[in-house]
Write a protein that holds these residues in place. Structure first.
Motif, short mmCIF file in Angstrom:
data_model
loop_
_atom_site.label_atom_id
_atom_site.label_comp_id
_atom_site.label_asym_id
_atom_site.label_seq_id
_atom_site.Cartn_x
_atom_site.Cartn_y
_atom_site.Cartn_z
N TRP A 20 0.94 -1.15 -0.02
CA TRP A 20 0.08 -0.18 0.19
C TRP A 20 1.07 1.29 -0.29
N GLU A 21 2.15 1.04 0.72
CA GLU A 21 2.87 2.01 1.32
C GLU A 21 3.84 2.16 -0.41
N GLY A 22 4.08 1.77 -1.01
CA GLY A 22 4.72 1.62 -1.85
C GLY A 22 4.03 2.15 -3.51
N HIS A 23 2.67 1.53 -3.60
CA HIS A 23 1.53 2.57 -4.20
C HIS A 23 1.14 3.75 -3.80
N LYS A 24 1.22 4.28 -2.47
CA LYS A 24 0.98 5.47 -2.54
C LYS A 24 2.27 6.46 -3.03
N PHE A 25 3.52 5.63 -2.37
CA PHE A 25 4.72 6.32 -3.31
C PHE A 25 4.34 6.86 -4.66
N LEU A 26 4.35 5.32 -5.30
CA LEU A 26 4.78 5.41 -7.35
C LEU A 26 3.55 6.41 -7.54
N ASP A 27 2.31 6.61 -6.59
CA ASP A 27 1.34 7.31 -7.54
C ASP A 27 2.08 9.19 -7.37
N THR A 28 2.78 8.95 -5.87
CA THR A 28 2.86 10.58 -6.39
C THR A 28 4.13 11.42 -7.25
N ILE A 29 5.01 10.23 -7.65
CA ILE A 29 5.60 9.97 -8.48
C ILE A 29 5.31 9.41 -10.25
N ARG A 30 4.35 9.08 -10.25
CA ARG A 30 4.14 8.50 -11.62
C ARG A 30 3.89 9.12 -12.54
N ASP A 31 3.80 10.95 -12.70
CA ASP A 31 3.56 11.58 -13.69
C ASP A 31 4.76 11.75 -13.70
N ASN A 32 5.08 12.57 -15.29
CA ASN A 32 6.84 12.74 -15.52
C ASN A 32 6.53 14.35 -16.00
N GLN A 33 5.07 15.01 -15.61
CA GLN A 33 5.88 16.67 -15.30
C GLN A 33 6.32 16.63 -14.03
N VAL A 34 4.90 15.75 -12.66
CA VAL A 34 5.21 15.50 -10.92
C VAL A 34 7.38 15.16 -11.20
N TRP A 35 7.34 14.69 -11.41
CA TRP A 35 8.91 13.95 -11.24
C TRP A 35 9.86 14.69 -11.82
N ALA A 36 9.79 15.16 -13.55
CA ALA A 36 10.36 16.63 -13.64
C ALA A 36 11.34 17.61 -12.71
N GLU A 37 9.69 18.25 -12.37
CA GLU A 37 10.27 18.92 -11.20
C GLU A 37 10.47 18.22 -9.99
N THR A 38 10.11 17.20 -9.29
CA THR A 38 10.32 17.05 -8.28
C THR A 38 11.82 16.79 -7.89
N LYS A 39 12.51 16.29 -8.95
CA LYS A 39 14.08 16.26 -9.34
C LYS A 39 14.29 17.50 -9.42
N LYS A 40 13.81 18.77 -10.27
CA LYS A 40 14.57 19.31 -10.17
C LYS A 40 14.74 20.76 -9.04
N VAL A 41 13.83 20.27 -7.91
CA VAL A 41 13.60 20.82 -6.78
C VAL A 41 14.58 20.22 -5.82
N ALA A 42 14.30 18.96 -6.02
CA ALA A 42 15.19 18.05 -5.14
C ALA A 42 16.95 18.45 -5.33
N SER A 43 17.32 18.08 -6.63
CA SER A 43 18.81 18.71 -6.50
C SER A 43 19.05 19.46 -5.70
N LYS A 44 18.36 20.39 -5.74
CA LYS A 44 19.00 22.01 -5.06
C LYS A 44 19.71 21.43 -3.73
N PHE A 45 19.92 20.18 -3.58
CA PHE A 45 20.30 20.01 -2.29
C PHE A 45 20.51 18.59 -2.04
N SER A 46 22.35 18.37 -1.18
CA SER A 46 22.72 16.97 -1.73
C SER A 46 22.66 16.16 -1.12
N SER A 47 21.30 15.87 -0.12
CA SER A 47 20.66 15.22 0.39
C SER A 47 19.46 15.10 0.90
N VAL A 48 18.59 14.02 0.23
CA VAL A 48 17.27 14.02 0.38
C VAL A 48 16.16 12.59 0.01
#
Length: 134
Positions: free
Chosen positions: A79-107
């Motif tokens: 269930w937790e795996g599906h919840k996580f996957l549902d938050t990162i599935r969309d390519n636009q969301v994933w690209a934006e998420t990676k862009k934000v996360a890349s500003k930090f050395s540890s996420v």
């Protein structure tokens, strides 16, 4: 070994597409998986191990007498795996998420999920504004 967030996403997406009730994988079957081919044996198996530790997949494995043989059984995405996957599935969301996360050395993976949820929320709010709903 460093945990590769792209590998996490790719494996979960592939498991969701390929997984019946159980996915039985031997060392000789691994090369049939796209994510295995893309990331290689060490990174793939390390990520599977960490997905299991995080409670995102149910898996079991058995090593043979020599290191050339093992069985990996991926039973399900949790269930937790599906919840996580549902938050990162969309390519636009994933690209934006990676862009934000890349500003930090540890996420952490939990922070990736939080960032992705915020990105989704912002996209929905923008869509609702454009539609005149808010």
């Amino acid at each position: 070994m460093k945990l590769n967030q792209n590998c996490i996403r790719d494996i979960l997406l592939e498991l969701e597409d390929e997984l019946g009730f159980d996915l039985h994988i031997s060392k000789y079957d691994l090369d049939e998986l796209k994510s295995y081919k893309k990331y290689g044996e060490d990174e793939f198996l390390y990520t599977i191990s960490k997905l299991s530790e995080a409670g995102y997949i149910n898996e079991s494995h058995q090593a043979g007498g020599d290191t050339m043989y093992y069985q990996l059984m991926i039973h399900s995405i949790t269930w937790e795996g599906h919840k996580f996957l549902d938050t990162i599935r969309d390519n636009q969301v994933w690209a934006e998420t990676k862009k934000v996360a890349s500003k930090f050395s540890s996420v952490s993976v939990n922070m990736i999920s939080t960032i992705a949820s915020t990105v989704i929320t912002n996209l929905i709010e923008n869509q609702m504004r454009q539609s005149g709903l808010i």
